[in-house]
Design a protein around this motif. Structure first.
Motif, PDB file in Angstrom:
ATOM      1  N   ARG A 139      10.321  -4.556  30.873  1.00  0.00           N
ATOM      2  CA  ARG A 139      12.321  -4.973  30.247  1.00  0.00           C
ATOM      3  C   ARG A 139      12.511  -3.749  31.409  1.00  0.00           C
ATOM      4  O   ARG A 139      12.491  -3.266  32.481  1.00  0.00           O
ATOM      5  CB  ARG A 139      12.253  -3.538  29.271  1.00  0.00           C
ATOM      6  CG  ARG A 139      11.973  -4.226  28.021  1.00  0.00           C
ATOM      7  CD  ARG A 139      12.312  -3.551  26.869  1.00  0.00           C
ATOM      8  NE  ARG A 139      11.646  -3.983  25.684  1.00  0.00           N
ATOM      9  CZ  ARG A 139      10.559  -3.297  24.749  1.00  0.00           C
ATOM     10  NH1 ARG A 139      10.502  -1.919  24.940  1.00  0.00           N
ATOM     11  NH2 ARG A 139      10.043  -3.514  24.089  1.00  0.00           N
ATOM     12  N   ALA A 140      14.264  -5.041  31.770  1.00  0.00           N
ATOM     13  CA  ALA A 140      14.706  -4.332  32.598  1.00  0.00           C
ATOM     14  C   ALA A 140      16.574  -4.650  31.984  1.00  0.00           C
ATOM     15  O   ALA A 140      16.867  -5.525  31.588  1.00  0.00           O
ATOM     16  CB  ALA A 140      15.558  -5.392  33.804  1.00  0.00           C
ATOM     17  N   PRO A 141      17.473  -3.814  32.369  1.00  0.00           N
ATOM     18  CA  PRO A 141      18.774  -3.821  31.699  1.00  0.00           C
ATOM     19  C   PRO A 141      20.139  -4.671  32.083  1.00  0.00           C
ATOM     20  O   PRO A 141      19.678  -5.184  33.422  1.00  0.00           O
ATOM     21  CB  PRO A 141      19.079  -1.889  31.819  1.00  0.00           C
ATOM     22  CG  PRO A 141      19.044  -1.729  33.449  1.00  0.00           C
ATOM     23  CD  PRO A 141      17.538  -2.262  33.143  1.00  0.00           C
ATOM     24  N   GLN A 145      27.178   0.640  35.162  1.00  0.00           N
ATOM     25  CA  GLN A 145      26.368   1.337  34.712  1.00  0.00           C
ATOM     26  C   GLN A 145      25.053   0.269  34.028  1.00  0.00           C
ATOM     27  O   GLN A 145      25.958  -0.627  33.280  1.00  0.00           O
ATOM     28  CB  GLN A 145      27.241   2.033  33.308  1.00  0.00           C
ATOM     29  CG  GLN A 145      26.251   2.966  32.381  1.00  0.00           C
ATOM     30  CD  GLN A 145      27.596   3.835  31.211  1.00  0.00           C
ATOM     31  OE1 GLN A 145      28.039   4.112  30.603  1.00  0.00           O
ATOM     32  NE2 GLN A 145      27.786   5.048  32.088  1.00  0.00           N
ATOM     33  N   ALA A 146      23.901   0.619  33.418  1.00  0.00           N
ATOM     34  CA  ALA A 146      23.241   0.103  32.857  1.00  0.00           C
ATOM     35  C   ALA A 146      23.159   0.216  30.848  1.00  0.00           C
ATOM     36  O   ALA A 146      23.653   1.376  31.086  1.00  0.00           O
ATOM     37  CB  ALA A 146      21.762   0.030  33.418  1.00  0.00           C
ATOM     38  N   VAL A 147      23.293  -0.674  30.735  1.00  0.00           N
ATOM     39  CA  VAL A 147      23.410  -0.865  29.115  1.00  0.00           C
ATOM     40  C   VAL A 147      22.419  -0.817  28.524  1.00  0.00           C
ATOM     41  O   VAL A 147      21.434  -1.953  28.925  1.00  0.00           O
ATOM     42  CB  VAL A 147      24.876  -1.639  28.602  1.00  0.00           C
ATOM     43  CG1 VAL A 147      25.727  -1.488  29.376  1.00  0.00           C
ATOM     44  CG2 VAL A 147      24.483  -2.910  29.113  1.00  0.00           C
ATOM     45  N   LEU A 178      16.512  -2.400  39.041  1.00  0.00           N
ATOM     46  CA  LEU A 178      15.153  -1.834  39.189  1.00  0.00           C
ATOM     47  C   LEU A 178      15.758  -0.358  38.556  1.00  0.00           C
ATOM     48  O   LEU A 178      15.120   0.130  38.292  1.00  0.00           O
ATOM     49  CB  LEU A 178      14.847  -1.654  40.394  1.00  0.00           C
ATOM     50  CG  LEU A 178      14.309  -2.853  41.251  1.00  0.00           C
ATOM     51  CD1 LEU A 178      13.634  -3.251  42.623  1.00  0.00           C
ATOM     52  CD2 LEU A 178      12.873  -3.168  40.260  1.00  0.00           C
ATOM     53  N   VAL A 179      17.479  -0.141  39.320  1.00  0.00           N
ATOM     54  CA  VAL A 179      17.948   1.609  38.920  1.00  0.00           C
ATOM     55  C   VAL A 179      18.178   1.522  37.616  1.00  0.00           C
ATOM     56  O   VAL A 179      17.575   3.080  37.426  1.00  0.00           O
ATOM     57  CB  VAL A 179      18.372   1.431  40.338  1.00  0.00           C
ATOM     58  CG1 VAL A 179      19.283   3.536  40.379  1.00  0.00           C
ATOM     59  CG2 VAL A 179      17.996   1.479  41.599  1.00  0.00           C
ATOM     60  N   GLY A 180      18.624   1.411  37.012  1.00  0.00           N
ATOM     61  CA  GLY A 180      19.480   1.417  36.191  1.00  0.00           C
ATOM     62  C   GLY A 180      20.606   2.870  36.351  1.00  0.00           C
ATOM     63  O   GLY A 180      20.488   2.882  37.864  1.00  0.00           O
ATOM     64  N   HIS A 181      20.606   3.803  34.887  1.00  0.00           N
ATOM     65  CA  HIS A 181      21.532   4.492  34.644  1.00  0.00           C
ATOM     66  C   HIS A 181      22.512   3.852  35.397  1.00  0.00           C
ATOM     67  O   HIS A 181      24.082   3.076  34.876  1.00  0.00           O
ATOM     68  CB  HIS A 181      20.816   5.152  35.644  1.00  0.00           C
ATOM     69  CG  HIS A 181      19.626   5.675  35.112  1.00  0.00           C
ATOM     70  ND1 HIS A 181      19.297   6.450  33.997  1.00  0.00           N
ATOM     71  CD2 HIS A 181      18.031   6.408  36.164  1.00  0.00           C
ATOM     72  CE1 HIS A 181      17.711   6.475  34.016  1.00  0.00           C
ATOM     73  NE2 HIS A 181      17.066   6.322  34.823  1.00  0.00           N
ATOM     74  N   THR A 182      23.483   5.188  36.044  1.00  0.00           N
ATOM     75  CA  THR A 182      25.007   4.622  37.013  1.00  0.00           C
ATOM     76  C   THR A 182      24.553   5.065  38.283  1.00  0.00           C
ATOM     77  O   THR A 182      24.242   5.773  38.619  1.00  0.00           O
ATOM     78  CB  THR A 182      26.238   5.940  36.353  1.00  0.00           C
ATOM     79  OG1 THR A 182      25.635   5.533  34.397  1.00  0.00           O
ATOM     80  CG2 THR A 182      27.252   4.812  36.825  1.00  0.00           C
ATOM     81  N   THR A 204      24.590   0.624  24.093  1.00  0.00           N
ATOM     82  CA  THR A 204      24.811   2.166  24.633  1.00  0.00           C
ATOM     83  C   THR A 204      24.713   2.253  26.209  1.00  0.00           C
ATOM     84  O   THR A 204      23.752   1.164  26.508  1.00  0.00           O
ATOM     85  CB  THR A 204      24.039   3.108  24.098  1.00  0.00           C
ATOM     86  OG1 THR A 204      22.857   2.788  23.574  1.00  0.00           O
ATOM     87  CG2 THR A 204      24.524   2.927  22.451  1.00  0.00           C
ATOM     88  N   GLY A 205      25.083   3.352  26.967  1.00  0.00           N
ATOM     89  CA  GLY A 205      24.819   3.755  28.330  1.00  0.00           C
ATOM     90  C   GLY A 205      24.984   4.700  29.107  1.00  0.00           C
ATOM     91  O   GLY A 205      25.894   5.572  27.976  1.00  0.00           O
ATOM     92  N   PRO A 206      24.111   5.204  29.744  1.00  0.00           N
ATOM     93  CA  PRO A 206      23.381   4.647  30.269  1.00  0.00           C
ATOM     94  C   PRO A 206      22.237   5.043  30.070  1.00  0.00           C
ATOM     95  O   PRO A 206      21.782   4.894  29.623  1.00  0.00           O
ATOM     96  CB  PRO A 206      24.108   5.601  31.650  1.00  0.00           C
ATOM     97  CG  PRO A 206      24.071   6.755  31.720  1.00  0.00           C
ATOM     98  CD  PRO A 206      24.624   6.956  30.663  1.00  0.00           C
TER      99      PRO A 206
END
Length: 312
Positions: free
Chosen positions: A16-18, A43-45, A155-159, A301-303
């Protein structure tokens, strides 16, 4: 003594990827190479793409299938980014590109939320695990950048802060959880066309700097949703609204519903609204639906994390 038995290679891997929202997107003037210098804060959600990589007989090559949101608009030939990701990894690792890739879409197509880029990131990670190539993280990031500017963030996600074409990433601290609502249109906007209108209408400045987002970064570190909403910024927004003027009504309904901030997500046409809470997000979504200003509405929602294996 019991002989050591090597573990059998996996027959399938699910990743899974955001999707993402650009909290800030600052765009410089088009350069001679055709690219625009960017400074963006991603920001990944929690809207995700899922890619299921399945082992196939030797010599079968690559095949792709798609289900989920807007699946009928996604190609299943070599123009699909997951196909290109598999080819790139196989070429780099020196393995045969034999795999079936099934995409389950949860991010709107051509909506400025990098659903395709999330697919590319997920396919890289899934094929790496399926083929047991052992490619390092830095090499995967390089391969991702070769597929598209937003793929490394998948690949990294988050913020994270993205510079260059958006592909050079630096993690950014974000405290707490932010509640988002996305108003989606069935009709997408090609990113290249949005940038063309940006060049014609806005033009951009030669230099873009992260210093312009000091207030936004402070809000993220403090977990201050009010401050974040006030600091949201998108240089492409004017071009997107030129191409699809009725999006202004979508933004107005969200503001009237008390959204902390409203912005075009990336190159659009998705509109992102920042809410105070999960309940407030649902209220904004209901307002959009009642006003009939979106073809679909999503709360998220995020991150959230970047691409990750969920079944091996």
């Amino acid at each position: 003594m019991t002989p050591h038995l090597a573990a059998a290679p996996p027959v399938s891997v699910r990743v899974r990827a955001p999707g993402k929202v650009n909290l800030s997107l600052r765009v410089g003037a088009r350069q001679d190479d055709g690219y625009h210098p960017l400074v963006t804060i991603f920001q990944a959600v929690s809207l995700v793409e899922e890619v299921h990589a399945q082992q196939v007989p030797d010599g079968s090559g690559i095949s792709v299938s798609v289900t989920g949101t807007h699946a009928e608009r996604v190609p299943t030939d070599s123009s699909n980014i997951v196909w290109q990701a598999a080819e790139a990894l196989a070429r780099y690792a020196g393995v045969a590109p034999d795999v079936h890739l099934d995409i389950v879409k949860g991010v709107p197509v051509a909506g400025g939320m990098a659903g395709g880029s999330a697919d590319g990131a997920a396919a890289l990670l899934a094929c790496d695990a399926l083929w047991e190539t052992g490619v390092g993280r830095a090499e995967l990031m390089d391969l991702a950048a070769g597929l598209g500017a937003d793929v490394p963030f998948g690949l990294v996600g988050h913020t994270a802060v993205g510079t260059g074409r958006g592909h050079l990433l630096t993690p950014a601290m974000a405290r707490g959880e932010f509640h988002w609502v996305f108003a989606v249109r069935d009709e997408g906007l090609p990113t290249v066309e949005v940038f063309r209108v940006f060049d014609d209408v806005v033009g951009g400045t030669p230099d873009v700097e992260l210093a312009d987002d000091t207030e936004l970064m402070q809000a993220l570190r403090a977990g201050d949703a009010v401050g974040l909403g006030r600091a949201l910024h998108n240089d492409l927004q004017r071009a997107t609204l030129e191409m699809m003027p009725d999006l202004a009504r979508t933004m107005s309904v969200a503001r009237d519903s008390g959204a902390l901030g409203v912005i075009v997500s990336g190159s659009g046409p998705t509109i992102a609204a920042l809410a105070r809470s999960r309940q407030h997000a649902l209220a904004i979504a209901a307002s959009w639906t009642a006003a009939d200003v979106a073809d679909a509405v999503y709360c998220a929602t995020g991150p959230t994390p970047g691409a990750r294996v969920v079944q091996h």
